[in-house]
Enzyme design. Sequence first.
Site, PDB file in Angstrom:
ATOM      1  N   ASP A  89      29.640  -4.322   5.509  1.00 25.29           N
ATOM      2  CA  ASP A  89      28.458  -3.762   6.192  1.00 25.29           C
ATOM      3  C   ASP A  89      28.413  -2.151   5.359  1.00 25.29           C
ATOM      4  O   ASP A  89      29.449  -1.495   5.534  1.00 25.29           O
ATOM      5  CB  ASP A  89      28.622  -3.399   7.498  1.00 25.29           C
ATOM      6  CG  ASP A  89      27.518  -2.980   8.236  1.00 25.29           C
ATOM      7  OD1 ASP A  89      26.855  -2.141   7.792  1.00 25.29           O
ATOM      8  OD2 ASP A  89      27.117  -3.647   9.511  1.00 25.29           O
ATOM      9  N   SER A 121       8.892   0.492  -0.653  1.00 25.32           N
ATOM     10  CA  SER A 121       7.777  -0.508  -0.157  1.00 25.32           C
ATOM     11  C   SER A 121       6.448   0.139  -0.220  1.00 25.32           C
ATOM     12  O   SER A 121       6.354   1.202   0.147  1.00 25.32           O
ATOM     13  CB  SER A 121       8.158  -0.825   1.214  1.00 25.32           C
ATOM     14  OG  SER A 121       6.891  -1.419   2.060  1.00 25.32           O
ATOM     15  N   TYR A 130      10.010   1.544  10.141  1.00 27.06           N
ATOM     16  CA  TYR A 130      10.896   1.174   9.037  1.00 27.06           C
ATOM     17  C   TYR A 130      10.102   1.703   7.915  1.00 27.06           C
ATOM     18  O   TYR A 130      10.852   2.163   6.824  1.00 27.06           O
ATOM     19  CB  TYR A 130      10.175  -0.394   8.949  1.00 27.06           C
ATOM     20  CG  TYR A 130      10.182  -1.192   7.639  1.00 27.06           C
ATOM     21  CD1 TYR A 130      11.608  -1.590   7.171  1.00 27.06           C
ATOM     22  CD2 TYR A 130       9.208  -1.267   6.771  1.00 27.06           C
ATOM     23  CE1 TYR A 130      11.825  -1.983   6.015  1.00 27.06           C
ATOM     24  CE2 TYR A 130       9.249  -1.947   5.779  1.00 27.06           C
ATOM     25  CZ  TYR A 130      10.481  -2.317   5.193  1.00 27.06           C
ATOM     26  OH  TYR A 130      10.471  -2.756   4.029  1.00 27.06           O
ATOM     27  N   LYS A 170      11.987   4.137   4.556  1.00 28.15           N
ATOM     28  CA  LYS A 170      11.814   3.947   3.154  1.00 28.15           C
ATOM     29  C   LYS A 170      11.386   5.403   2.343  1.00 28.15           C
ATOM     30  O   LYS A 170      12.235   5.657   1.412  1.00 28.15           O
ATOM     31  CB  LYS A 170      10.671   3.006   2.777  1.00 28.15           C
ATOM     32  CG  LYS A 170      11.280   1.441   3.214  1.00 28.15           C
ATOM     33  CD  LYS A 170      12.309   1.054   2.423  1.00 28.15           C
ATOM     34  CE  LYS A 170      12.829  -0.416   2.736  1.00 28.15           C
ATOM     35  NZ  LYS A 170      14.182  -0.766   2.018  1.00 28.15           N
ATOM     36  N   ASN A 190       5.793 -12.614   8.501  1.00 28.73           N
ATOM     37  CA  ASN A 190       4.917 -12.513   7.539  1.00 28.73           C
ATOM     38  C   ASN A 190       4.118 -13.848   7.238  1.00 28.73           C
ATOM     39  O   ASN A 190       4.516 -14.841   7.649  1.00 28.73           O
ATOM     40  CB  ASN A 190       5.872 -12.047   6.437  1.00 28.73           C
ATOM     41  CG  ASN A 190       6.437 -10.783   6.334  1.00 28.73           C
ATOM     42  OD1 ASN A 190       7.741 -10.688   6.273  1.00 28.73           O
ATOM     43  ND2 ASN A 190       5.553  -9.799   6.405  1.00 28.73           N
TER      44      ASN A 190
HETATM   45  P1  NAD Z   1      16.261  -9.913   3.513  1.00 21.54           P
HETATM   46  O1  NAD Z   1      16.487  -9.403   5.061  1.00 21.54           O
HETATM   47  O2  NAD Z   1      15.988 -11.130   2.959  1.00 21.54           O
HETATM   48  O3  NAD Z   1      17.463  -8.901   2.720  1.00 21.54           O
HETATM   49  C1  NAD Z   1      17.961  -7.925   3.141  1.00 21.54           C
HETATM   50  C2  NAD Z   1      19.699  -8.087   2.975  1.00 21.54           C
HETATM   51  O4  NAD Z   1      20.227  -6.821   3.747  1.00 21.54           O
HETATM   52  C3  NAD Z   1      19.934  -9.060   4.043  1.00 21.54           C
HETATM   53  O5  NAD Z   1      20.783 -10.323   3.535  1.00 21.54           O
HETATM   54  C4  NAD Z   1      20.909  -8.501   5.153  1.00 21.54           C
HETATM   55  O6  NAD Z   1      21.876  -9.369   5.728  1.00 21.54           O
HETATM   56  C5  NAD Z   1      21.394  -7.376   4.272  1.00 21.54           C
HETATM   57  N1  NAD Z   1      21.574  -5.921   5.086  1.00 21.54           N
HETATM   58  C6  NAD Z   1      20.937  -5.537   6.199  1.00 21.54           C
HETATM   59  N2  NAD Z   1      21.552  -4.317   6.619  1.00 21.54           N
HETATM   60  C7  NAD Z   1      22.885  -4.250   5.829  1.00 21.54           C
HETATM   61  C8  NAD Z   1      23.934  -3.300   5.975  1.00 21.54           C
HETATM   62  N3  NAD Z   1      24.044  -2.410   6.927  1.00 21.54           N
HETATM   63  N4  NAD Z   1      25.012  -3.758   5.201  1.00 21.54           N
HETATM   64  C9  NAD Z   1      24.884  -4.946   4.447  1.00 21.54           C
HETATM   65  N5  NAD Z   1      24.155  -5.356   4.382  1.00 21.54           N
HETATM   66  C10 NAD Z   1      23.148  -5.251   5.158  1.00 21.54           C
HETATM   67  O7  NAD Z   1      14.986  -8.930   3.126  1.00 21.54           O
HETATM   68  P2  NAD Z   1      14.349  -9.213   1.777  1.00 21.54           P
HETATM   69  O8  NAD Z   1      12.913  -9.422   2.079  1.00 21.54           O
HETATM   70  O9  NAD Z   1      14.990  -9.576   0.638  1.00 21.54           O
HETATM   71  O10 NAD Z   1      14.063  -7.212   1.560  1.00 21.54           O
HETATM   72  C11 NAD Z   1      15.129  -6.750   0.585  1.00 21.54           C
HETATM   73  C12 NAD Z   1      14.674  -5.373   0.434  1.00 21.54           C
HETATM   74  O11 NAD Z   1      13.494  -5.285   0.088  1.00 21.54           O
HETATM   75  C13 NAD Z   1      14.872  -4.582   1.937  1.00 21.54           C
HETATM   76  O12 NAD Z   1      15.240  -3.382   1.773  1.00 21.54           O
HETATM   77  C14 NAD Z   1      13.322  -4.313   2.403  1.00 21.54           C
HETATM   78  O13 NAD Z   1      13.000  -3.545   3.188  1.00 21.54           O
HETATM   79  C15 NAD Z   1      12.677  -4.271   1.222  1.00 21.54           C
HETATM   80  N6  NAD Z   1      11.323  -4.794   0.887  1.00 21.54           N
HETATM   81  C16 NAD Z   1      10.891  -5.909   1.559  1.00 21.54           C
HETATM   82  C17 NAD Z   1       9.568  -6.514   1.476  1.00 21.54           C
HETATM   83  C18 NAD Z   1       9.202  -7.948   1.798  1.00 21.54           C
HETATM   84  O14 NAD Z   1       8.053  -8.007   2.306  1.00 21.54           O
HETATM   85  N7  NAD Z   1      10.049  -8.964   1.879  1.00 21.54           N
HETATM   86  C19 NAD Z   1       8.490  -5.764   0.965  1.00 21.54           C
HETATM   87  C20 NAD Z   1       8.921  -4.258   0.577  1.00 21.54           C
HETATM   88  C21 NAD Z   1      10.294  -4.000   0.590  1.00 21.54           C
HETATM   89  N1  UFG Z   2      -1.038 -12.324   8.720  1.00 29.15           N
HETATM   90  C1  UFG Z   2      -1.835 -13.319   9.984  1.00 29.15           C
HETATM   91  N2  UFG Z   2      -1.146 -14.045  10.455  1.00 29.15           N
HETATM   92  C2  UFG Z   2       0.376 -13.986  10.525  1.00 29.15           C
HETATM   93  C3  UFG Z   2       0.978 -13.137   9.664  1.00 29.15           C
HETATM   94  C4  UFG Z   2       0.087 -12.111   8.886  1.00 29.15           C
HETATM   95  O1  UFG Z   2      -3.183 -13.009   9.956  1.00 29.15           O
HETATM   96  O2  UFG Z   2       0.980 -14.866  11.213  1.00 29.15           O
HETATM   97  C5  UFG Z   2      -1.842 -11.349   8.217  1.00 29.15           C
HETATM   98  C6  UFG Z   2      -1.713  -9.868   8.428  1.00 29.15           C
HETATM   99  O3  UFG Z   2      -2.453  -9.199   9.393  1.00 29.15           O
HETATM  100  C7  UFG Z   2      -2.065  -9.252   6.934  1.00 29.15           C
HETATM  101  C8  UFG Z   2      -1.576 -10.306   6.078  1.00 29.15           C
HETATM  102  O4  UFG Z   2      -1.483 -11.585   6.843  1.00 29.15           O
HETATM  103  O5  UFG Z   2      -3.445  -9.155   6.990  1.00 29.15           O
HETATM  104  C9  UFG Z   2      -0.285 -10.090   5.665  1.00 29.15           C
HETATM  105  O6  UFG Z   2       0.762  -9.551   6.493  1.00 29.15           O
HETATM  106  P1  UFG Z   2       2.426  -9.776   6.293  1.00 29.15           P
HETATM  107  O7  UFG Z   2       2.976  -9.621   7.637  1.00 29.15           O
HETATM  108  O8  UFG Z   2       2.750 -10.921   5.509  1.00 29.15           O
HETATM  109  O9  UFG Z   2       2.393  -8.542   5.142  1.00 29.15           O
HETATM  110  P2  UFG Z   2       1.954  -7.147   5.594  1.00 29.15           P
HETATM  111  O10 UFG Z   2       1.088  -6.477   4.538  1.00 29.15           O
HETATM  112  O11 UFG Z   2       1.583  -6.883   6.979  1.00 29.15           O
HETATM  113  O12 UFG Z   2       3.360  -6.289   5.471  1.00 29.15           O
HETATM  114  C10 UFG Z   2       4.530  -6.534   4.391  1.00 29.15           C
HETATM  115  C11 UFG Z   2       5.717  -6.156   4.952  1.00 29.15           C
HETATM  116  C12 UFG Z   2       6.025  -4.662   5.034  1.00 29.15           C
HETATM  117  C13 UFG Z   2       5.661  -4.272   3.692  1.00 29.15           C
HETATM  118  C14 UFG Z   2       4.317  -4.381   3.320  1.00 29.15           C
HETATM  119  C15 UFG Z   2       4.001  -4.243   1.713  1.00 29.15           C
HETATM  120  O13 UFG Z   2       6.111  -6.784   6.102  1.00 29.15           O
HETATM  121  O14 UFG Z   2       7.301  -4.487   5.469  1.00 29.15           O
HETATM  122  O15 UFG Z   2       4.160  -6.064   3.239  1.00 29.15           O
HETATM  123  O16 UFG Z   2       4.978  -4.405   1.363  1.00 29.15           O
HETATM  124  F1  UFG Z   2       5.559  -2.786   3.736  1.00 29.15           F
END
Ligand code: NAD
Ligand code: UFG
Length: 337
Positions: free
Chosen positions: A58, A124, A148, A152, A198
């Site tokens: 962690d 993000s 959240y 970032k 999502n």
């Molecule tokens: P994910 O949850 O699959 O991966 C994040 C990983 O971090 C997980 O495996 C979790 O177990 C680990 N983790 C969390 N807290 C921890 C800690 N304190 N110590 C060690 N491990 C820890 O998420 P992801 O979608 O792969 O996202 C990866 C990164 O990208 C994240 O920082 C997320 O905020 C960022 N991000 C994701 C998205 C998206 O839509 N998926 C968009 C923009 C930014």
């Molecule tokens: N949506 C639906 N139904 C659902 C889920 C989503 O209609 O069940 C719509 C949302 O309203 C939005 C679009 O699909 O209009 C995309 O939604 P997501 O939740 O997949 O993605 P967001 O753009 O809301 O946000 C994601 C991550 C954020 C990140 C952002 C940009 O969740 O953390 O993308 O990277 F910041």
Amino acid sequence: MKILVTGGTGYIGSHTVLSLQEAGHDVVVVDNLANSSEESLRRVAELSGKTAAFHQVDLLDEQALDGVFREHAIDAVIHFAGLKAVGESVKEPLKYYYNNIVGTLNLIRVMDGHNVRRIVFSSSATVYGEHNPIPYVEKMEIGANNPYGRTKEQIEDILSDLGSADDRWHIALLRYFNPVGAHPSGRIGEDPQGIPNNLVPFIAQVAVGRREKLMVFGGDYDTPDGTCLRDYIHVTDLADGHVAALNHVADKAGVFRWNLGSGTGSSVLEVLHSFEKAVGRELPYEITGRRAGDLPAFWADASAALADLGWSTTKTLDEMCQDHWRWQKNNPNGYTA
Ligand code: NAD
Ligand code: UFG
């Protein structure tokens, strides 16, 4: 190089571990498995033929993290580890600030102590907040509108201050747009716990029969079909963007910011219909009320990553949906057998 990937068992992390190994790097992963499973790394090893060293650590445990740096001669870090659910962050802000910010502070303090000063950070698009015009450009003022997103933004500030104070640091801040899809093998992909937040993971679970229908959050936005527009990016393109950013900061000091997106927006209904094409049948959906906090439309200006890194997206929305569907169909319950 020997690269430490924090959060490397997660969705984007596991795809990036594979890209790094394919590019010839050695990889060490730390993850506390709070939102992932070690099975992802077993499958990455199957695909690459190389095993990443794994430490269940962690980031809040600075001593354990220090042990990883004592054991491995790390050259650079790609930092994914963090909590990422926007809604949960509104309900439990302390959990998010503590995990994401203290975890990052521990990481960079330990890095500094071991003279490792190259880091690529997962930021993000959410940092652009609600007041910027689209497309988003890296030089815009940022200001996230949820806890959240503020973690970032604050981590970006911490790393920027560090880079300004000490010119030995090489820092890439990558602002991702909406990552979807899975490796084309269908062996690794996104495995959300509980009800997916999502869009694409939710549609995938409807397609595989785990959810009844998609709720489309809002059909009355001022967009071509009334649903929100987002910039979807294939997770393998995103993973390659990390390798490109790493190559850039390998020999260039300073603080760099890049959007990683395609530069175009797709609507919720376009994504649904593209997924239906991949599945080969219509999927049930209902247009419901808007989700609090959603913006009508945003996408990236992706020109800086192209100019500086020679990187741009290569995969279409149809390919994202086909690959996401292959993963979901072959693994209806994700990594759980
Ligand atoms: P994910 O949850 O699959 O991966 C994040 C990983 O971090 C997980 O495996 C979790 O177990 C680990 N983790 C969390 N807290 C921890 C800690 N304190 N110590 C060690 N491990 C820890 O998420 P992801 O979608 O792969 O996202 C990866 C990164 O990208 C994240 O920082 C997320 O905020 C960022 N991000 C994701 C998205 C998206 O839509 N998926 C968009 C923009 C930014
Ligand atoms: N949506 C639906 N139904 C659902 C889920 C989503 O209609 O069940 C719509 C949302 O309203 C939005 C679009 O699909 O209009 C995309 O939604 P997501 O939740 O997949 O993605 P967001 O753009 O809301 O946000 C994601 C991550 C954020 C990140 C952002 C940009 O969740 O953390 O993308 O990277 F910041």
